[in-house]
Design an enzyme around this catalytic site. Sequence first.
Site, PDB file in Angstrom:
ATOM      1  N   GLU B  49       0.210  -1.065   0.307  1.00  0.00           N
ATOM      2  CA  GLU B  49       0.245  -0.187  -0.260  1.00  0.00           C
ATOM      3  C   GLU B  49       1.145   1.354  -0.581  1.00  0.00           C
ATOM      4  O   GLU B  49       0.629   2.559  -0.159  1.00  0.00           O
ATOM      5  CB  GLU B  49      -0.904   0.055   1.151  1.00  0.00           C
ATOM      6  N   PHE B 111     -11.516  -7.520  13.568  1.00  0.00           N
ATOM      7  CA  PHE B 111     -10.430  -8.019  12.766  1.00  0.00           C
ATOM      8  C   PHE B 111     -10.402  -6.448  11.339  1.00  0.00           C
ATOM      9  O   PHE B 111     -11.101  -6.135  11.191  1.00  0.00           O
ATOM     10  CB  PHE B 111     -11.313  -9.108  12.520  1.00  0.00           C
ATOM     11  N   GLN B 112      -9.382  -6.603  11.620  1.00  0.00           N
ATOM     12  CA  GLN B 112      -8.393  -5.576  10.397  1.00  0.00           C
ATOM     13  C   GLN B 112      -9.005  -3.857  10.648  1.00  0.00           C
ATOM     14  O   GLN B 112      -9.915  -3.637  10.277  1.00  0.00           O
ATOM     15  CB  GLN B 112      -8.402  -6.024   9.268  1.00  0.00           C
ATOM     16  N   LYS B 161     -17.366  -0.947   5.760  1.00  0.00           N
ATOM     17  CA  LYS B 161     -18.086  -1.310   4.827  1.00  0.00           C
ATOM     18  C   LYS B 161     -19.538  -1.239   4.400  1.00  0.00           C
ATOM     19  O   LYS B 161     -19.988  -2.037   3.512  1.00  0.00           O
ATOM     20  CB  LYS B 161     -17.371  -3.093   4.985  1.00  0.00           C
ATOM     21  N   MET B 478      23.962   9.322   2.430  1.00  0.00           N
ATOM     22  CA  MET B 478      24.366  10.732   2.821  1.00  0.00           C
ATOM     23  C   MET B 478      24.626  10.847   4.942  1.00  0.00           C
ATOM     24  O   MET B 478      25.253  11.137   5.143  1.00  0.00           O
ATOM     25  CB  MET B 478      23.026  11.089   2.796  1.00  0.00           C
TER      26      MET B 478
END
Lengths: 161, 565
Positions: B49, B111-112, B161, B478
Amino acid sequence: MRHTISVLVSNEFGVLSRISGLFSGRGFNIESLSVAETLDPIVSRMTIVTRGDDKVIEQINKQLNKLINVIKVHDFTGEEHIERELALIKVTGTPESRAEILSIVDIFRAKVVDVSPRSYTIETTGDEEKIAAITELLRPFGIKEIVRTGKIAMARSLKQK
Amino acid sequence: MKENGAQILIECLLKEGVDTVFGFPGGAVLPIYDALFDSPLRHILVRHEQGAVHMADGYARATGRPGVVIVTSGPGATNAVTGLATAYMDSIPMVVFTGQVPTELIGNDAFQEADIVGITRPCTKHNYLVKDKDDLQRIIKEAFYLATTGRPGPVLVDIPKDILTAPIEFKYPDGVEMPNYQPTYKGHPGQIRKAVDLILSSKRPVVYAGGGVILSNAADELKTLASRLGLPTTTTLMGLGGFPGTHPLFMGMLGMHGTYCANMAVTNTDCLIAVGARFDDRVTGKIDEFAPFARIVHIDIDPTSISKNVRVDVPIVGDVKNVLKDMLKLIHGSKAVTDFKKNLKEWQDQIKTWNDTHRLSYKQEQKGKIKPQYVIEKLYEATKGDAVITTEVGQNQMWAAQFFKYDKPRTFISSGGLGTMGFGFPAAIGAQLALPDKVVIGIAGDGSLQMNIQELATAVQYKLPLKIAILNNMVLGMVRQWQEFFYNKRYSHTCISVAPDFVKLAEAYGAVGFRARTVDEVETVIKEAMKVKDRPVLMDFKVDQFEDVYPMVPAGQPLSKMLLV
């Protein structure tokens, strides 16, 4: 310098955390904060007491204005306004001290809102100095608990000439 | 006819003119993916993602149009956070849709589930949780409006949802009603007049232009103003391309790794004209000694940028393009301009002297190790500058900023504010998808590239001909440079010599890989890479490990205290 800032916000969930998150995220401090609905139920007013030099206050003002849910920001500092807070003070009350406590309550135009054989709960409103003064006078009797609201403020109406 | 929330979302996106979305499916967004299945909307399937958000970001920076992302709830959403913070710091327009667990499960540690609105509050311009299906279309409209107007930025919309499956009548609003959100586009005429007077009364003016010039599409106006008045101009990292890199008035970038000329000019100027820039610490160095002799004009659309870090003499809140146009009107035909230009000669000579004293430089020995700067210069020669360059973060980014010349806006794409390693490669994918006919080159370090290397699969899947040039020094360059300068060469955990064979890795993904070990091979590799048109090419340049970025202003020092080669 200390500033009392009034912020009108849309009355939605999460707005309080946007404001407090802004203060903590940018290192501004909040001395007190009070929030309630206004006459218009879709708008809430937050009164924030904060501290900072001119540069910090300017940023606080601008950053608040930048939040999408903020409708109006007003800094009361430097203008005629009324500030009030409310305190509930639970103080130990013995038969010997009763008269003296009641006379302090009277002098400060405070109210006794709860009584038990061993304590009084006193409600008082006023500006910061007044609350501090009554607290100091009650302290020798034994303060069990004190609860204070944040400050609220309102501009004074213009006086007619 | 009623459709479900997910179908409505797609309809709204099409109505907004969105042609590409970047995303990754998951439980909470299954209804959206079902709606996407037979929709004309192009969906780019990423491998992580974070990659999706950086791609949308690259797409937005390359085109000026908002990038759009769809990810699932919980981990999908939290993986998007770095991308949001990156876009937020650089004011990039973007709308990210996250799935959320059904409304009745919110707060139940489902969940999630993650409180993504809470998590992203400080790194989005604004965010929404859709609690009522009747708010969905209004919120989508507002999200695009907020992302693209005023000071642009990412907006997140969290959709449970059950809202995605609820039946809704399609009725996309024509406009928004947001009386509290009214960005100032037009600069105050009195302030603009004051600014012009201040500039025309100065003897040593400098223009300091930032990313705002690009966001506001004001490069032409800036060029016209600087040319008309003969104003020496420097840009920030974000401003590269906002002023032509080959223009005689261009002094190069300023700041920590800015040119000697730009930093000296800013230190000595008596009138600094800040255009769409925000006085970042990497630009100013020690703030108390920044532009000590200057009166400062600051043009910015965001009032919070003004007088945040430095005091400003003439603040102008407004859209850079509008303000510059108004300034041009004021100087048009003004007699004061002729006098002003006559008096500039001495200052311009001084700038030329600074420019000639310490130019950006490096030494490439024909038999020696490849210098990373040499690679950048060869890329510039091969493309004649006609390319979109994205960078990772660190030395590769600074060399890409110093040794490639950007004549046009939106050709240099880099994570400036947040400094996100792993940004450049997915950003290149986003840019290439937006501009299929352009040469897109991702300049990378071996460290940064490995932070989002999985997106090679995405680039191969969509047959993108983008080029990746790894300046492979087998260290985190760097950080290693800072350890060399400021930590007694104690190279703590900056060696990453255990790394994949990048050529084989490219091949494993179905891309093409080339390697250059010697100076002679550099041009050949670039030439071969440019021939590949149907898949990504990865060029692995084995460069000198101990090359440092110069000039360098050590953190906390004034700009005039540069370490030079």
